[in-house]
Design a protein around this motif. Structure first.
Motif, PDB file in Angstrom:
ATOM      1  N   PRO A  95       0.806  -1.226   0.000  1.00 30.47           N
ATOM      2  CA  PRO A  95       0.000   0.000   0.000  1.00 30.47           C
ATOM      3  C   PRO A  95       0.838   1.274   0.000  1.00 30.47           C
ATOM      4  CG  PRO A  95      -0.030  -1.013   2.167  1.00 30.47           C
ATOM      5  CD  PRO A  95       0.625  -2.000   1.241  1.00 30.47           C
ATOM      6  N   ARG A  96       2.095   1.169   0.386  1.00 30.08           N
ATOM      7  CA  ARG A  96       2.970   2.349   0.372  1.00 30.08           C
ATOM      8  C   ARG A  96       3.375   2.710  -1.053  1.00 30.08           C
ATOM      9  NH1 ARG A  96       7.187  -0.178   4.493  1.00 30.08           N
ATOM     10  NH2 ARG A  96       6.733  -1.898   3.046  1.00 30.08           N
ATOM     11  N   LEU A  97       3.245   1.745  -1.974  1.00 30.27           N
ATOM     12  CA  LEU A  97       3.569   1.991  -3.384  1.00 30.27           C
ATOM     13  C   LEU A  97       2.313   2.129  -4.242  1.00 30.27           C
ATOM     14  CD1 LEU A  97       6.403  -0.686  -3.828  1.00 30.27           C
ATOM     15  CD2 LEU A  97       6.676   1.761  -3.372  1.00 30.27           C
ATOM     16  N   GLY A  98       1.223   1.496  -3.802  1.00 31.52           N
ATOM     17  CA  GLY A  98       0.009   1.489  -4.613  1.00 31.52           C
ATOM     18  C   GLY A  98       0.204   0.586  -5.820  1.00 31.52           C
ATOM     19  N   LEU A  99      -0.740   0.647  -6.742  1.00 29.58           N
ATOM     20  CA  LEU A  99      -0.616  -0.149  -7.962  1.00 29.58           C
ATOM     21  C   LEU A  99       0.435   0.476  -8.866  1.00 29.58           C
ATOM     22  CD1 LEU A  99      -4.315  -1.039  -8.885  1.00 29.58           C
ATOM     23  CD2 LEU A  99      -2.635  -2.415  -7.663  1.00 29.58           C
TER      24      LEU A  99
END
Length: 248
Positions: free
Chosen positions: A146-150
């Motif tokens: 989630p810290r990078l996202g898609l």
């Protein structure tokens, strides 16, 4: 790790089951997971009739940890010490009393910079073909940090499966390692990825804090045990009688 015998056509047919309203049923079912086989190429995969659920994601997204947590087995899914090193599809059977009613597919992580370009290209082809052509594939679980996202690679994967999603393929995005975010950060990451996913379900997941485990287990159970469709009534003929033998 030794290969087990692929489930026969007789034992591979989904068993008639009721909905797993109690998460303990889904978790108990997942605990039956057993290693079936590993396949570096599609031609090595056994042909199966039971529903198959694929886990995909970038290297270091926590895929192996997620599978091991869901199945309550510490070393079922193997995590290589060198991310991106393992490049084979691993299958695991699910089912109680020796009857296989579903299969989990663990696809290698992608996007790791240290993997040679030739290996990356070969694996992209294998994974793309698998996602597009595997007949019994019923659902895809995409894991991301989630810290990078898609990332761009994740979005490419979603584009690959989009035609099958439109035909009924289920997909779920899991934001792993959510324990590394506070509530505000987690809510923001969830909102952003929901917009990026374009219709797929998105959930927060943490193996450390046991977040989302019951919900994901329920998803997997429901995908593998869809409600049986009622038989369609037979069309009446010109005389108003349905097909079948004529009455005496």
């Amino acid at each position: 790790m030794t290969e087990s015998t692929p489930p026969s056509s007789a034992s591979a047919k989904p068993a008639k089951t009721t909905s797993a309203a109690d998460p303990k049923i889904a978790m108990g079912w997942l605990h039956t997971a057993k290693f079936l086989t590993t396949a570096p190429e599609l031609k090595h995969l056994p042909r199966l009739e039971v529903p198959e659920i694929a886990f995909v994601g970038r290297s270091n997204a926590g895929k192996s940890t997620c599978i091991n947590t869901l199945t309550q087995q510490h070393r079922l899914a193997y995590a290589s010490k060198t991310p991106g090193r393992t490049q084979s599809i691993n299958l695991f059977t699910l089912g109680k009393q020796g009857v296989t009613d579903a299969v989990l597919a663990d696809l290698p992580g992608y996007g790791y910079a240290a993997v040679p370009k030739e290996a990356k290209y070969r694996w992209q082809q294998v994974m793309g073909n698998y996602l597009q052509t595997r007949d019994n594939l019923k659902a895809v679980v995409l894991l991301c940090d989630p810290r990078l996202g898609l990332t761009e690679l994740d979005e490419i994967l979603l584009d690959v499966i989009r035609p099958r999603v439109e035909e009924g393929l289920k997909f779920l995005v899991l934001l792993t390692k959510s324990d590394k975010l506070n509530k505000t950060e987690a809510a923001k990451a969830l909102q952003i990825v929901k917009l990026q996913a374009g219709g797929g379900d998105v959930k927060l997941f943490s193996a450390l804090k046991k977040q989302g485990i019951d919900e994901v287990a329920q998803h997997l159970w429901d995908w593998a045990h869809p409600p049986e469709k009622a038989e369609k009534p037979k069309k009446a003929d010109a005389d108003g009688e349905t097909g079948g033998e004529a009455a005496d």
